[in-house]
Every structure is written in structure tokens, then in C-alpha cells.
Design a protein around this motif. Structure first.
Motif, mmCIF file in Angstrom:
data_model
loop_
_atom_site.group_PDB
_atom_site.id
_atom_site.type_symbol
_atom_site.label_atom_id
_atom_site.label_comp_id
_atom_site.label_asym_id
_atom_site.label_seq_id
_atom_site.Cartn_x
_atom_site.Cartn_y
_atom_site.Cartn_z
ATOM 1 N N ASN A 156 0.843 -1.199 0.000
ATOM 2 C CA ASN A 156 0.000 0.000 0.000
ATOM 3 C C ASN A 156 0.877 1.248 0.000
ATOM 4 O OD1 ASN A 156 -2.845 -1.276 0.556
ATOM 5 N ND2 ASN A 156 -1.465 -2.203 2.064
ATOM 6 N N ASP A 157 1.748 1.327 -1.000
ATOM 7 C CA ASP A 157 2.700 2.435 -1.088
ATOM 8 C C ASP A 157 2.174 3.615 -1.886
ATOM 9 O OD1 ASP A 157 2.652 1.286 -3.561
ATOM 10 O OD2 ASP A 157 4.817 1.027 -3.746
ATOM 11 N N GLY A 158 0.902 3.564 -2.280
ATOM 12 C CA GLY A 158 0.319 4.659 -3.051
ATOM 13 C C GLY A 158 0.520 4.529 -4.543
ATOM 14 N N PHE A 159 1.233 3.518 -4.987
ATOM 15 C CA PHE A 159 1.485 3.299 -6.413
ATOM 16 C C PHE A 159 1.047 1.901 -6.844
ATOM 17 C CE2 PHE A 159 4.554 6.433 -4.917
ATOM 18 C CZ PHE A 159 4.357 7.467 -5.829
ATOM 19 N N ARG A 160 1.497 0.871 -6.087
ATOM 20 C CA ARG A 160 1.162 -0.504 -6.446
ATOM 21 C C ARG A 160 -0.316 -0.772 -6.149
ATOM 22 N NH1 ARG A 160 4.792 -4.586 -6.811
ATOM 23 N NH2 ARG A 160 6.273 -3.312 -5.636
ATOM 24 N N LEU A 161 -0.691 -0.681 -4.904
ATOM 25 C CA LEU A 161 -2.081 -0.807 -4.470
ATOM 26 C C LEU A 161 -2.477 0.532 -3.877
ATOM 27 C CD1 LEU A 161 -4.375 -2.903 -4.298
ATOM 28 C CD2 LEU A 161 -3.641 -3.399 -1.970
ATOM 29 N N ARG A 162 -3.465 1.190 -4.499
ATOM 30 C CA ARG A 162 -3.796 2.571 -4.142
ATOM 31 C C ARG A 162 -5.076 2.597 -3.306
ATOM 32 N NH1 ARG A 162 -2.276 2.210 -9.282
ATOM 33 N NH2 ARG A 162 -4.401 2.254 -10.120
ATOM 34 N N GLU A 163 -4.988 3.231 -2.143
ATOM 35 C CA GLU A 163 -6.143 3.392 -1.267
ATOM 36 C C GLU A 163 -6.722 4.786 -1.499
ATOM 37 O OE1 GLU A 163 -6.896 1.891 3.115
ATOM 38 O OE2 GLU A 163 -5.827 3.806 3.162
ATOM 39 N N VAL A 164 -7.738 4.840 -2.361
ATOM 40 C CA VAL A 164 -8.365 6.121 -2.698
ATOM 41 C C VAL A 164 -9.140 6.637 -1.496
ATOM 42 C CG1 VAL A 164 -10.013 7.252 -4.237
ATOM 43 C CG2 VAL A 164 -8.518 5.448 -5.117
ATOM 44 N N ASN A 165 -9.013 7.925 -1.223
ATOM 45 C CA ASN A 165 -9.681 8.548 -0.078
ATOM 46 C C ASN A 165 -10.325 9.847 -0.555
ATOM 47 O OD1 ASN A 165 -10.541 9.230 2.467
ATOM 48 N ND2 ASN A 165 -8.542 8.987 3.442
ATOM 49 N N ILE A 166 -11.664 9.806 -0.760
ATOM 50 C CA ILE A 166 -12.390 10.936 -1.346
ATOM 51 C C ILE A 166 -13.143 11.693 -0.261
ATOM 52 C CG2 ILE A 166 -14.140 11.592 -3.035
ATOM 53 C CD1 ILE A 166 -13.511 9.061 -4.567
ATOM 54 N N PHE A 167 -12.980 13.009 -0.264
ATOM 55 C CA PHE A 167 -13.630 13.892 0.709
ATOM 56 C C PHE A 167 -15.005 14.304 0.183
ATOM 57 C CE2 PHE A 167 -14.288 18.306 2.281
ATOM 58 C CZ PHE A 167 -14.339 18.037 3.638
ATOM 59 N N ASN A 168 -16.045 14.204 1.056
ATOM 60 C CA ASN A 168 -17.426 14.561 0.708
ATOM 61 C C ASN A 168 -17.859 13.938 -0.619
ATOM 62 O OD1 ASN A 168 -17.779 16.063 3.044
ATOM 63 N ND2 ASN A 168 -17.203 17.999 2.075
ATOM 64 N N PRO A 169 -17.901 12.608 -0.725
ATOM 65 C CA PRO A 169 -18.244 11.953 -1.985
ATOM 66 C C PRO A 169 -19.748 11.976 -2.239
ATOM 67 C CG PRO A 169 -17.976 10.324 -0.283
ATOM 68 C CD PRO A 169 -17.655 11.642 0.363
ATOM 69 N N THR A 170 -20.121 11.649 -3.460
ATOM 70 C CA THR A 170 -21.535 11.474 -3.778
ATOM 71 C C THR A 170 -21.996 10.118 -3.268
ATOM 72 O OG1 THR A 170 -20.955 10.591 -5.956
ATOM 73 C CG2 THR A 170 -21.401 12.958 -5.806
ATOM 74 N N PHE A 171 -23.292 10.000 -3.045
ATOM 75 C CA PHE A 171 -23.854 8.774 -2.468
ATOM 76 C C PHE A 171 -25.195 8.483 -3.109
ATOM 77 C CE2 PHE A 171 -26.524 6.670 0.737
ATOM 78 C CZ PHE A 171 -25.736 5.583 1.059
ATOM 79 N N PRO A 172 -25.511 7.256 -3.459
ATOM 80 C CA PRO A 172 -24.807 6.005 -3.125
ATOM 81 C C PRO A 172 -23.763 5.596 -4.157
ATOM 82 C CG PRO A 172 -26.906 5.472 -4.106
ATOM 83 C CD PRO A 172 -26.840 6.975 -4.045
ATOM 84 N N ASP A 173 -23.522 6.405 -5.156
ATOM 85 C CA ASP A 173 -22.510 6.076 -6.157
ATOM 86 C C ASP A 173 -21.410 7.119 -6.076
ATOM 87 O OD1 ASP A 173 -20.998 5.299 -8.260
ATOM 88 O OD2 ASP A 173 -22.538 5.576 -9.815
#
Length: 484
Positions: A156-173
Motif C-alpha cells: 500500500n505504497d500509493g502506487f502498487r495498491l492505491r487506497e483512494v480517499n475521497i472527501f465529501n463523496p456522492t452517495f450512493p454512487d
């Protein structure tokens, strides 16, 4: 569960020990080498997770954040750790021995090679009866860096496996999630070290009778270099220093811990023993011992007359057979300033995070009973109670805008609340069946039973054992059906 994939591990261990006895010295030295190779494609949260700050926010469909791991989880790596030790057990007098020693450890993925752990122990029997033993020890001990912690940083180094973290996302999609969205990153700090524990302990063991033994122990351990997380990309005035990443969590060796405890134990052996008569004090020691002489060989048999030969002709039911009762009480306190390698302090200041450790339970009481009253059947029962473990009180909201939901109410310390006490119980029953042509296991000999200054001797016949033995076992957890 949003978890898929697996890990394949190849592990090998090499150990070598060398003992050398000369006069009052018993030298011991050895080496331990552990090597592991991993191949993993484990990934969690691959469908994504919404986080809401309140029930009202959920009903309104306004989540605070959306996280999802995307990319390639396939990774291969290896891990090695090495330990060397040298110790000398010195018998200063018949009732006093000391044990100075040292251990040196190192492992891959850490540039820390100064892990030298000196240690010293002493054992003293102050009275001629030998029924009292006092032990004390001091030493520095190191903990290996877990291989899973290293896996987290390379996968989980930000390049190989990326953990996306979105602020105030739309819902439910949440919409299309790509590598261009801000991602979390996990990495090692600049000065990683092995966890170091400075431990001082003492104990006393007292044999009250041939059947009853009690002991008490006390220990004080101060830990340093514990792993704790820090956010290198925390928002400043709502803006990330590096806009390509969300949180960059680095694990560092800045944590500390202090654990103190005292424990008391007792044991009662009600099983039949050899008859005792007064005699010379031939053996000094603690609990009763039995010695079988076989030419130059000596075998300690724990003071119980019997063995396979006696069992063969045993009665179907004998209430004292194998009857053993033990119990313990523990009182301790463990405090630290970290909850894990990638756990970021809620206040951002380690000095304000000092509080109970997650595993801090002040009181523990346990009792157990085992019996072989029925022929070929062994029964065991144990029950344990522990006081309430700590728990964190959090606001549930992202008060500082870093998308890490660990914020606490003002004035509330880390792990400052307690849950409920806990009960656990266990029972087991096993049946052993022996069959096949019998073979002589032990030739005739002399059984010597000693406890303090009392000693008795008796002859024992040759014992034989069946060629095959089969066992059937049944275990029950939570025998008393408690809810905690």
C-alpha cells in the motif's frame, strides 16, 4: 467482509546450541536464524466504504468520506531475523547460582544493528530444606518487527495498491474511482528500530507440603521504540502539502510503554504418591521429585508412582487418580502512547497520548482442575475472570479535516473508558485406547521420592507399553454460557 486473495509463505528455521561444562561454570551459546519468503495478493476494502459522521448524515445521504483500494495487490518479499546468545550458569554455592548472559539480534528491513541485550539472573534457596526458592532477573529484550508491517508499506505504497480517499463523496454512487484521485500511502519512517524492553523481575516459590506449592512473581518492564504512526501529509488550513496524496502515514519508533504486574499461583496435587519415610537429605529442591535409577541414567518422574505398568492394572474408577488443582491471581497496569504501527495520535502530540494500553486489564483470576479418575479418561475444566479492558471515546466526526476518524472530545484522554468485565471457561475430555503387542519401555529399577529432607525408596517392576495408542478428544468453550 471485502477481503479476498491470500498469502503463501515458505519458512525455514536454523538453530544451533553448544553447551560446555567446566567446574562451576555451565557455558551455553547458540544461534537462531529465521528466514521466510512471502507471495501475497491479499486485498481488503476492494468494493469501497462510506463513512458517515452521524445517523442523521446517513439518513440525509451525506457521507464524510469514501475509501477504496484499487490496483495490483500482487507482491513478493522475504524476511530474515538472526539472534546470537552467550550465557554462563555459575553455581556459586550449593544453594546459589547466577546466570549472566548477552543476546544480539538483527533483522532485514531495519538499519538497526546495535540490538545488544545483556541480562542477569540469580536463584537462591536460603534454607536447608530446599523448599523455598528465590529468583531474580534483569535484562534487555528486543521484539522482532512483524513481517505484516513491512507488507503494509510495500503493498500500500500509493502506487502498487492505491487506497483512494475521497472527501465529501456522492452517495450512493461515488462515481468513477481512478488512480488520479488522492490516495493514502503507508511507509517506514527514517529511523526505524527494534522494540526494546528493559525488564526487572523477581519471584519466590514455596513448597508447603508434598502436595501443595505456592509462588508469587513481580515484574516491571519499560518499553521503548514502540511503533506509532504519524501523518506526513496532514492538511494545513484545509490544503494537503502534497495534493497527489491524501494521508501519508509513516510508522516510527517513537512510542513508549510501562508495564507492572504481580501474580500469585498455587497448585495442589492430590494424585497418589509414593509412601514417604524419614531419611537423609539427598536432594535439595522445590517441588517433590521422583528419581528412577537405571545404571548411569537418572530420570525425574515428578513424584508420582505409576506409569504405564501401573495404569495397565488400574481400577476402573479411582477419585484421586491424576487429580490436580491450580489457580492464579494477576494484578497489573500497562500504559503506553500508541495503539499500533499506523495508528496516528488523535492530538498529534505523543505527550498527550499517554494512557492505558489496549490490553490493560487490571485484575485476572483463574482456576483449573484436571482428573484421570476414570481409567483411560482425562478430564479438565478451567474458568477465568478478567476486569474490564479500556476503550476509546471518540466524537465520531472528522474535527480536524484529515479524514481519520480518531478525534476525541475535549478533555477526554486516550483509552480512558472501560467496557465490562469478562468471563471465559473451558472443558475437555479425552479417551485413550492402547492396543498392539506390548514392548518393554523401562527395565526394573529403584524409585526414590524426596521432598525437602524426607525421602523414601521402593523397587519398581519393568514397565511395558502397547505398540499403538489412539486418542479421542472433545473440547467445549464457554462451558457456563456467559455473555462476556
Amino acid at each position: 467482509a471485502q477481503r479476498k486473495g491470500g498469502t503463501r509463505q515458505f519458512a525455514s528455521t536454523f538453530n544451533s546450541d553448544l553447551d560446555y561444562v567446566r567446574g562451576m561454570h555451565s557455558w551455553r551459546t547458540g544461534i537462531q536464524v529465521d528466514y521466510s519468503r512471502y507471495r501475497s495478493d491479499v486485498v481488503s476494502n476492494y468494493l469501497g466504504t462510506y463513512t458517515f459522521e452521524s445517523r442523521e448524515a446517513y439518513l440525509a445521504g451525506t457521507p464524510r468520506s469514501f475509501t477504496q483500494r484499487i490496483g495490483d495487490p500482487n507482491i513478493q518479499y522475504w524476511h530474515m531475523q538472526v539472534g546470537l546468545y552467550l550465557q554462563d550458569d555459575i553455581r556459586v554455592r550449593k544453594n546459589l547460582s547466577i546466570s549472566p548472559g548477552v543476546r544480539v539480534e538483527a533483522q532485514t528491513h531495519l538499519k538497526d544493528y546495535s540490538n545488544i541485550g545483556p541480562r542477569f539472573g540469580a536463584t537462591w534457596s536460603p534454607f536447608k530444606s530446599g523448599k523455598t526458592s528465590v529468583r531474580g532477573s534483569w535484562g534487555i529484550f528486543y521484539d522482532w518487527l512483524p513481517a505484516g508491517t513491512y507488507l503494509q508499506t510495500i503493498q500500500n505504497d500509493g502506487f502498487r495498491l492505491r487506497e483512494v480517499n475521497i472527501f465529501n463523496p456522492t452517495f450512493p454512487d461515488a462515481g468513477p474511482v481512478s488512480g488520479g484521485s488522492p490516495v493514502n500511502r503507508y511507509q517506514f519512517g527514517n529511523d526505524m528500530k527494534m522494540v526494546r524492553n528493559n525488564r526487572l523481575s523477581a519471584s519466590i516459590n514455596q513448597t508447603l507440603t508434598r502436595r501443595m506449592n505456592i509462588s508469587a512473581s513481580v515484574s516491571d518492564t519499560r518499553g521503548a521504540n514502540l511503533l506509532v504512526g504519524s501523518n506526513l501529509n496532514a492538511p494545513l488550513a484545509g490544503v494537503r502539502p502534497d495534493p497527489f496524496f491524501a494521508n501519508v502515514i509513516a510508522t516510527n519508533s517513537d512510542g513508549r510503554a510501562h508495564t507492572r504486574w504481580v501474580a500469585r499461583n498455587y497448585s495442589i496435587n492430590l494424585a497418589p504418591m509414593a509412601s514417604a519415610s524419614s531419611g537423609p537429605a539427598g536432594i535439595a529442591g522445590g517441588a517433590p521429585v521422583a528419581i528412577r535409577m537405571e545404571g548411569p541414567a537418572v530420570m525425574i518422574m515428578n513424584g508420582v508412582v505409576g506409569g504405564p505398568a501401573a495404569a495397565a492394572g488400574a481400577k476402573l474408577f479411582q477419585w484421586r487418580r491424576g487429580l490436580f488443582v491450580s489457580g492464579n491471581y494477576y494484578l497489573g497496569k500497562s500504559v503506553n502512547n500508541t495503539d499500533g504501527a499506523f495508528s496516528v495520535p488523535a492530538t498529534g502530540n505523543l505527550a498527550q497520548e499517554w494512557g492505558p494500553a489496549l490490553f490493560d486489564t487490571r485484575h485476572r483470576i483463574g482456576a483449573s482442575l484436571s482428573s484421570g479418575a476414570f481409567k483411560n479418561i482425562n478430564l479438565s475444566l478451567s474458568a477465568n475472570w478478567s476486569s474490564a479492558p479500556p476503550i476509546n471515546i471518540r466524537t465520531g466526526t472528522d474535527d480536524n479535516g484529515d479524514l481519520i476518524f480518531n478525534d476525541r472530545p475535549a478533555g477526554v484522554g486516550r483509552n480512558s473508558a472501560r467496557t465490562a468485565s469478562q468471563w471465559s471457561s473451558y472443558a475437555g475430555v479425552s479417551y485413550s485406547l492402547a492396543f498392539g503387542k506390548r514392548r518393554v519401555a523401562l527395565p526394573p529399577g529403584v524409585m526414590i521420592t524426596a521432598s525437602g529432607t524426607a525421602m523414601s525408596a521402593s523397587t519398581t517392576p519393568a514397565s511395558s507399553q502397547p505398540r499403538y495408542r489412539m486418542g479421542i478428544s472433545c473440547f467445549i468453550d464457554n462451558v457456563f454460557n456467559t455473555s462476556s
